[in-house]
Design a protein around this motif. Structure first.
Motif, PDB file in Angstrom:
ATOM      1  N   GLY A  26       0.846  -1.194  -0.123  1.00  0.00           N
ATOM      2  CA  GLY A  26       0.046   0.123  -0.005  1.00  0.00           C
ATOM      3  C   GLY A  26       0.755   1.114   0.066  1.00  0.00           C
ATOM      4  O   GLY A  26       0.251   2.258  -0.163  1.00  0.00           O
ATOM      5  N   GLU A  27       2.286   1.185   0.201  1.00  0.00           N
ATOM      6  CA  GLU A  27       2.924   2.418   0.315  1.00  0.00           C
ATOM      7  C   GLU A  27       3.202   2.962  -1.247  1.00  0.00           C
ATOM      8  O   GLU A  27       3.537   4.128  -1.234  1.00  0.00           O
ATOM      9  N   TYR A  28       3.115   2.294  -2.009  1.00  0.00           N
ATOM     10  CA  TYR A  28       3.577   2.565  -3.561  1.00  0.00           C
ATOM     11  C   TYR A  28       2.488   2.115  -4.446  1.00  0.00           C
ATOM     12  O   TYR A  28       2.290   0.842  -4.762  1.00  0.00           O
ATOM     13  N   CYS A  29       1.386   2.809  -4.865  1.00  0.00           N
ATOM     14  CA  CYS A  29       0.346   2.260  -5.740  1.00  0.00           C
ATOM     15  C   CYS A  29       0.801   2.833  -7.202  1.00  0.00           C
ATOM     16  O   CYS A  29       1.187   3.936  -7.598  1.00  0.00           O
ATOM     17  N   PHE A  30       0.203   1.661  -8.207  1.00  0.00           N
ATOM     18  CA  PHE A  30       0.474   1.901  -9.583  1.00  0.00           C
ATOM     19  C   PHE A  30      -0.606   1.495 -10.288  1.00  0.00           C
ATOM     20  O   PHE A  30      -1.613   0.686  -9.825  1.00  0.00           O
ATOM     21  N   ASP A  87      -6.579  10.127  -9.254  1.00  0.00           N
ATOM     22  CA  ASP A  87      -6.384   9.137  -7.925  1.00  0.00           C
ATOM     23  C   ASP A  87      -4.963   9.805  -7.500  1.00  0.00           C
ATOM     24  O   ASP A  87      -3.962   9.366  -8.044  1.00  0.00           O
ATOM     25  N   PRO A  88      -5.132  10.441  -6.453  1.00  0.00           N
ATOM     26  CA  PRO A  88      -3.814  10.928  -5.755  1.00  0.00           C
ATOM     27  C   PRO A  88      -2.761   9.946  -5.215  1.00  0.00           C
ATOM     28  O   PRO A  88      -1.569  10.098  -5.031  1.00  0.00           O
ATOM     29  N   ALA A  89      -3.310   8.651  -4.881  1.00  0.00           N
ATOM     30  CA  ALA A  89      -2.550   7.560  -4.486  1.00  0.00           C
ATOM     31  C   ALA A  89      -1.563   6.972  -5.706  1.00  0.00           C
ATOM     32  O   ALA A  89      -0.708   6.282  -5.321  1.00  0.00           O
ATOM     33  N   ILE A  90      -1.961   7.231  -6.764  1.00  0.00           N
ATOM     34  CA  ILE A  90      -1.283   6.327  -7.724  1.00  0.00           C
ATOM     35  C   ILE A  90      -0.022   7.249  -8.254  1.00  0.00           C
ATOM     36  O   ILE A  90      -0.031   8.546  -8.627  1.00  0.00           O
ATOM     37  N   GLN A  91       1.026   6.687  -8.111  1.00  0.00           N
ATOM     38  CA  GLN A  91       2.296   7.369  -8.520  1.00  0.00           C
ATOM     39  C   GLN A  91       3.283   6.972  -9.809  1.00  0.00           C
ATOM     40  O   GLN A  91       3.873   7.715 -10.215  1.00  0.00           O
ATOM     41  N   LEU A  92       2.571   5.878 -10.435  1.00  0.00           N
ATOM     42  CA  LEU A  92       3.189   5.320 -11.724  1.00  0.00           C
ATOM     43  C   LEU A  92       1.946   4.718 -12.399  1.00  0.00           C
ATOM     44  O   LEU A  92       1.159   3.822 -11.783  1.00  0.00           O
ATOM     45  N   VAL A  93       2.088   4.774 -13.806  1.00  0.00           N
ATOM     46  CA  VAL A  93       1.222   4.310 -14.538  1.00  0.00           C
ATOM     47  C   VAL A  93       2.176   3.148 -15.584  1.00  0.00           C
ATOM     48  O   VAL A  93       2.738   3.935 -16.281  1.00  0.00           O
ATOM     49  N   ALA A  94       1.651   2.172 -15.645  1.00  0.00           N
ATOM     50  CA  ALA A  94       2.493   1.143 -16.482  1.00  0.00           C
ATOM     51  C   ALA A  94       1.564   0.801 -17.775  1.00  0.00           C
ATOM     52  O   ALA A  94       0.222   0.712 -17.557  1.00  0.00           O
ATOM     53  N   ALA A  95       1.941   0.964 -18.913  1.00  0.00           N
ATOM     54  CA  ALA A  95       1.205   0.849 -20.090  1.00  0.00           C
ATOM     55  C   ALA A  95       2.067   0.121 -21.058  1.00  0.00           C
ATOM     56  O   ALA A  95       3.252   0.218 -21.270  1.00  0.00           O
ATOM     57  N   ALA A  96       1.285  -0.729 -22.050  1.00  0.00           N
ATOM     58  CA  ALA A  96       1.991  -1.086 -23.010  1.00  0.00           C
ATOM     59  C   ALA A  96       0.723  -0.969 -24.406  1.00  0.00           C
ATOM     60  O   ALA A  96       0.151  -1.932 -25.073  1.00  0.00           O
ATOM     61  N   ALA A  97       0.561   0.294 -24.923  1.00  0.00           N
ATOM     62  CA  ALA A  97      -0.211   0.924 -25.768  1.00  0.00           C
ATOM     63  C   ALA A  97       0.374   0.278 -27.195  1.00  0.00           C
ATOM     64  O   ALA A  97       1.740   0.033 -27.210  1.00  0.00           O
ATOM     65  N   ILE A  98      -0.578   0.610 -28.166  1.00  0.00           N
ATOM     66  CA  ILE A  98       0.128   0.578 -29.458  1.00  0.00           C
ATOM     67  C   ILE A  98       1.182   1.441 -29.792  1.00  0.00           C
ATOM     68  O   ILE A  98       1.146   2.643 -29.229  1.00  0.00           O
ATOM     69  N   PRO A  99       2.468   1.115 -30.273  1.00  0.00           N
ATOM     70  CA  PRO A  99       3.720   1.803 -30.233  1.00  0.00           C
ATOM     71  C   PRO A  99       3.398   3.161 -30.531  1.00  0.00           C
ATOM     72  O   PRO A  99       4.130   4.237 -29.890  1.00  0.00           O
TER      73      PRO A  99
END
Length: 367
Positions: A26-30, A87-99
């Protein structure tokens, strides 16, 4: 350690390991978003193993979201991307979109005050790269890239340790091979459209060019030559199934990389990825995913130096330190995982190699 997924399917290859968490639950949310490439699973595995908490997932496709949540039930389906960004808790977004959509998504994430972790290749044009550079300068939010063939491969992690210990002296050449199985029926439409996937060098050769810069200790290099071609897939005219490039680093080290979509069905894994590192005092060969004919899995390291010959099976020895380092970097404003300059330079060289590549045509020999 290898995951339990089908090793013949490179698009959904997602390694797992037992890493030491660097943060508490819970300390680091993504969040995960844009599930267009199966690499998102490897990206999420690495972050979760390092202690990050996966809170949200978003994709326009309900089917993709359902499949994702079946693997990660802790993730909640977001109504849209904005719900994640708000969401202020989210620190990082991981994504694999179309290039060709990765840069615009990253800009949106960074401007919302989040760090961005994208699948490779991170860009399809130099214009996208320049736009992201400007946004990074404004926001100081990371634009991190999942160069999995170094970051999520234990033999590559072990080779890094050997080089730093001086096992082969100064690296003067790297030869990198990145063959892949096409698996055409399972590929989405965008995979065969040049504007969307960017070209074979912009895509999979980004792995090898990143490794050349890293292992040889270069901050910059020149593309001496590059070629691309479609040798065996004429039914997909915009696909490049072969590419190579020759580089020289600013310190004089030389690199040659070759990538392709020509892996035969007889190989038990999705590609026979190999790296050979020549130093002034020895050399290292990495057989990353397979040791042909041996039946003993991947992550094989061969070392030859002044002390003799050595073979090391490194599965389970190193783990994947990048993910924990990335988390700590975003928290502490450091750059131990990978510098932003390195990310941008790798992308620049990859795109230059793609843009100036000579297209070659394979012709049957005269009889």
């Amino acid at each position: 350690m290898m995951s339990s997924v089908n090793m013949k399917d490179g698009m959904n290859y997602a390694p797992i390991s037992q890493s030491k968490p660097v943060v508490k639950p819970g300390e680091y949310c993504f969040a995960a978003a844009c599930l267009d490439h199966g690499h998102i699973y490897g990206m999420c595995n690495g972050l979760i193993e390092a202690g990050a908490t996966l809170k949200w997932v978003y994709d326009p496709s309900p089917e993709k979201v359902a499949a994702f949540i079946s693997r990660y039930p802790q993730a909640k389906a977001a109504r849209d991307l904005q719900e994640i960004l708000d969401d202020p808790a989210i620190q990082l977004v991981a994504a694999a979109a179309i290039p060709n959509e990765r840069a615009s998504l990253g800009i949106q994430v960074m401007k919302a005050g989040k760090h961005y972790f994208t699948d490779k290749g991170p860009f399809t044009t130099l214009e996208q790269l320049e736009q992201v550079k400007q946004v990074y300068a404004e926001t100081k939010k990371k634009y991190a890239v999942y160069y999995s063939e170094r970051l999520h491969v234990e033999s590559a992690v072990y080779a890094d340790q050997l080089i730093k210990q001086g096992a082969i002296g100064k690296v003067v050449q790297m030869i990198g091979f990145g063959p892949h199985r096409l698996n055409a029926p399972s590929r989405p439409d965008w995979f065969f459209k040049k504007e969307q996937y960017g070209g074979i060098l912009a895509d999979i050769a980004s792995h090898q060019i990143e490794q050349f810069l890293y292992f040889s200790g270069n901050n910059d290099a020149k593309i001496i030559s590059s070629t691309v071609g479609n040798f065996n897939n004429k039914q997909y005219p915009e696909l490049e199934d072969f590419g190579d490039a020759h580089l020289i680093g600013e310190n004089g080290a030389v690199g040659y990389v070759r990538v392709d979509w020509l892996t035969p069905d007889g190989l038990r894994t999705w590609g026979d990825g190999r790296t050979v590192l020549l130093g002034t005092e020895g050399y290292i060969e990495l057989r990353k995913y397979v040791n042909i004919g041996a039946g003993d899995g991947g992550d094989h390291v061969f070392l030859v130096n002044q002390q003799g010959e050595k073979y090391i099976k490194v599965s389970g020895l190193t783990g994947y330190p990048y993910f924990g380092q990335l988390i700590l970097d975003t928290l502490q404003e450091t750059e131990y995982a990978m510098t932003q300059e390195h990310v941008f330079k790798t992308a620049e060289l990859t795109l230059l190699a793609q843009n100036q590549a000579l297209r070659i045509e394979h012709k049957a020999p005269l009889i």
